[in-house]
Design a protein around this motif. Structure first.
Motif, PDB file in Angstrom:
ATOM      1  N   TYR A 119       4.420  -1.993   3.195  1.00 22.70           N
ATOM      2  CA  TYR A 119       3.338  -2.257   4.132  1.00 22.70           C
ATOM      3  C   TYR A 119       2.254  -3.010   3.367  1.00 22.70           C
ATOM      4  O   TYR A 119       1.826  -2.568   2.305  1.00 22.70           O
ATOM      5  N   MET A 155      -2.395  -7.630   8.363  1.00 22.27           N
ATOM      6  CA  MET A 155      -1.569  -6.487   7.976  1.00 22.27           C
ATOM      7  C   MET A 155      -0.130  -6.847   8.307  1.00 22.27           C
ATOM      8  O   MET A 155       0.117  -7.643   9.214  1.00 22.27           O
ATOM      9  N   GLY A 156       0.795  -6.236   7.607  1.00 24.44           N
ATOM     10  CA  GLY A 156       2.190  -6.510   7.929  1.00 24.44           C
ATOM     11  C   GLY A 156       3.112  -5.542   7.237  1.00 24.44           C
ATOM     12  O   GLY A 156       2.721  -4.865   6.287  1.00 24.44           O
ATOM     13  N   TRP A 157       4.321  -5.460   7.738  1.00 29.36           N
ATOM     14  CA  TRP A 157       5.316  -4.600   7.094  1.00 29.36           C
ATOM     15  C   TRP A 157       6.650  -5.323   7.016  1.00 29.36           C
ATOM     16  O   TRP A 157       6.900  -6.271   7.767  1.00 29.36           O
ATOM     17  N   ASN A 180       5.878   9.067  -9.706  1.00 28.99           N
ATOM     18  CA  ASN A 180       6.357   7.717  -9.429  1.00 28.99           C
ATOM     19  C   ASN A 180       5.218   6.830  -8.950  1.00 28.99           C
ATOM     20  O   ASN A 180       4.650   7.063  -7.898  1.00 28.99           O
ATOM     21  N   TYR A 191      11.943  11.180 -13.681  1.00 27.08           N
ATOM     22  CA  TYR A 191      12.804  12.063 -12.902  1.00 27.08           C
ATOM     23  C   TYR A 191      13.377  13.117 -13.843  1.00 27.08           C
ATOM     24  O   TYR A 191      13.734  12.804 -14.987  1.00 27.08           O
ATOM     25  N   VAL A 207       0.086   5.083  -1.923  1.00 31.42           N
ATOM     26  CA  VAL A 207       0.011   6.254  -1.027  1.00 31.42           C
ATOM     27  C   VAL A 207       1.021   7.317  -1.468  1.00 31.42           C
ATOM     28  O   VAL A 207       0.697   8.513  -1.554  1.00 31.42           O
ATOM     29  N   ILE A 208       2.238   6.868  -1.799  1.00 31.20           N
ATOM     30  CA  ILE A 208       3.264   7.815  -2.265  1.00 31.20           C
ATOM     31  C   ILE A 208       2.840   8.451  -3.592  1.00 31.20           C
ATOM     32  O   ILE A 208       3.063   9.639  -3.822  1.00 31.20           O
ATOM     33  N   THR A 253       1.013  11.626  -3.320  1.00 31.31           N
ATOM     34  CA  THR A 253       1.780  12.836  -3.020  1.00 31.31           C
ATOM     35  C   THR A 253       2.741  13.201  -4.142  1.00 31.31           C
ATOM     36  O   THR A 253       3.149  14.345  -4.273  1.00 31.31           O
ATOM     37  N   ASP A 254       3.158  12.200  -4.924  1.00 33.98           N
ATOM     38  CA  ASP A 254       4.131  12.444  -5.995  1.00 33.98           C
ATOM     39  C   ASP A 254       3.714  11.608  -7.200  1.00 33.98           C
ATOM     40  O   ASP A 254       4.085  10.436  -7.310  1.00 33.98           O
ATOM     41  N   PHE A 297       8.331   5.355 -13.457  1.00 33.62           N
ATOM     42  CA  PHE A 297       9.193   6.301 -12.743  1.00 33.62           C
ATOM     43  C   PHE A 297       9.629   7.420 -13.691  1.00 33.62           C
ATOM     44  O   PHE A 297      10.041   7.160 -14.811  1.00 33.62           O
ATOM     45  N   ILE A 350      10.826   0.106   2.311  1.00 29.55           N
ATOM     46  CA  ILE A 350       9.880  -0.353   3.329  1.00 29.55           C
ATOM     47  C   ILE A 350       8.568  -0.652   2.628  1.00 29.55           C
ATOM     48  O   ILE A 350       8.132   0.118   1.770  1.00 29.55           O
ATOM     49  N   VAL A 409       0.787  -1.236   0.000  1.00 27.15           N
ATOM     50  CA  VAL A 409       0.000   0.000   0.000  1.00 27.15           C
ATOM     51  C   VAL A 409       0.823   1.293   0.000  1.00 27.15           C
ATOM     52  O   VAL A 409       0.294   2.343  -0.342  1.00 27.15           O
ATOM     53  N   THR A 410       2.115   1.206   0.340  1.00 32.24           N
ATOM     54  CA  THR A 410       2.877   2.475   0.396  1.00 32.24           C
ATOM     55  C   THR A 410       3.077   3.071  -1.003  1.00 32.24           C
ATOM     56  O   THR A 410       3.090   4.295  -1.149  1.00 32.24           O
TER      57      THR A 410
END
Lengths: 234, 155
Positions: free
Chosen positions: A202, A163-165, A44, A72, A36-37, A40-41, A70, A200, A32-33
């Motif tokens: 999640y 859930m886990g990370w 990517n 840049y 989520v990222i 905001t951006d 991606f 990381i 899920v990260t």
């Protein structure tokens, strides 16, 4: 006889069982990260999912796949890459079966990653004594390889929902692009300019129990205490 | 359950911060221009000795001198033109001029995310006049940003 029967009942109620029943599960998860990222951006996007299956109370097999887009740019160049990646490997649970109970997982995932991607440099600028040159590197297909170790945790929050990370440490094997045109970023791995990359993740997971096994519980040995002559007297 | 939700939000927050920080452009601290590294040796003694005066410029770029009556330069660093397949330099050692002509291939090379791309070169051939220059020894045909000797000029 009554006394001995009574003592048997007491023993059965107080002593932990010799075996525990562990449900083996197939897990289908989504990372899920990345999304989520992306909120905001939006240069990517990284979308990743996986399926894993418990082989026994300790070992599981893992197959993951994802897509990455991606972009840049900075003052002297632009870079675009996108592609798919696959990860396959094993999960090892370090928790004891009577603690994990098929609901909790604390361990490490070991995986091999394969990334099929394209990248291009639509424009780059170079300046020296002879002047300024504006050039580009056309889009080409590449196949990169890497290894990944992912220590982490998972816990069942609701019935069949976990859930886990994990922290992901990746070791580059080959970017597929040679030493002169290493990709700045390649899907699944990250920065192609580095031989080690970190991340990381999640995860949200749906669990499908498919089998139950009985696992022998190792009893803890009682601590040995040295009895002294003095204590015997008392 | 509550702690896991808090954990989840914390991880998402930390990852977002890390991502934003990692995307902030950093300074380019590496060498970005590949140049031929050419030390000068006195042919009589075979020692690395700087000429009393050294002037170097590229032909068709005469107004822009790389070295202009420079003293104490025991090595010259000369850039090649990536948009051409050959280039020439005038090398004036102690007031006497020679010309060197180089043919080469150029190819793009990724330096780092911070610095971007540069050009590396592979020297194909070298020709030179012998007014002051005695000989030129080729040590390494690959012209990169690495600090390695490419030619040795004996004068």
């Amino acid at each position: 006889m009554l006394l001995s029967a009574g003592s048997f009942i007491v023993r059965a109620q107080t002593e932990p069982p010799d075996t525990v029943e562990i449900p083996l599960k197939i897990r289908i998860g989504a990372e899920v990260t990345g999304p989520v990222i992306y909120l905001t951006d939006n240069n990517n996007l990284n979308a990743e999912g996986f399926i894993s299956a418990d082989l026994n109370e300790r070992w599981g097999v893992f197959l993951g796949a994802g897509y990455s887009d991606f972009r840049y740019s900075q003052y002297n160049y632009e870079y675009l890459s996108k592609g798919l990646f696959l990860k396959a490997g094993v999960d090892i649970n370090f928790l004891r079966p009577e603690k994990a109970m098929g609901k909790y997982w604390a361990g490490i995932g070991l995986r091999y990653g394969l990334s099929s991607f394209t990248y291009e440099v639509p424009v780059f600028e170079f300046e020296n004594y002879w002047g300024t040159i504006t050039s580009s590197i056309p889009s080409s297909d590449y196949l990169g390889h890497y290894l990944e170790a992912s220590p982490g945790f998972k816990a069942e929050m609701f019935r069949n929902f976990s859930m886990g990370w994990s922290v992901n440490i990746r070791r580059l094997i080959y970017t597929g692009a040679g030493k002169d045109l290493r990709p700045i970023y390649f899907p699944g791995y990250g920065s192609g300019g580095e031989t080690i990359s970190y991340g990381i993740s999640y995860y949200l997971m749906w669990n499908i129990p498919y089998k139950k096994i009985n696992v022998l519980v190792k009893k803890e040995e009682p601590e040995e205490t040295e009895e002294t002559g003095e204590s015997e007297i008392r | 359950m509550k702690s896991f939700r808090t954990n989840f939000l914390a991880v998402v927050f930390i990852v977002t911060i890390l991502k934003v920080v990692s995307c902030t452009p950093e300074s380019c601290l590496e060498e970005t221009v590949a140049e031929m590294k050419i030390p000068f040796y006195l042919s009589s003694t075979q020692k690395n000795i700087a000429p009393d005066s050294l002037t170097i410029y590229g032909i068709h770029n005469e107004s822009n001198k790389l070295y202009n009556s420079t003293k104490n330069a025991n090595r010259a660093d000369l850039p090649l033109n990536p948009s051409a397949e050959s280039c020439s330099f005038v090398i004036r050692i102690n007031g006497v001029s020679d010309t060197i002509l180089l043919t080469y291939d150029s190819y793009a090379h990724f330096i780092s995310k911070e610095c971007g791309y540069t050009y590396y070169h592979t020297i194909d051939s070298l020709a030179f006049t012998k007014n002051m220059i005695d000989t030129i020894i080729i040590k390494n045909r690959f012209v990169t940003t690495v600090n390695e000797e490419n030619f040795r000029i004996l004068y």
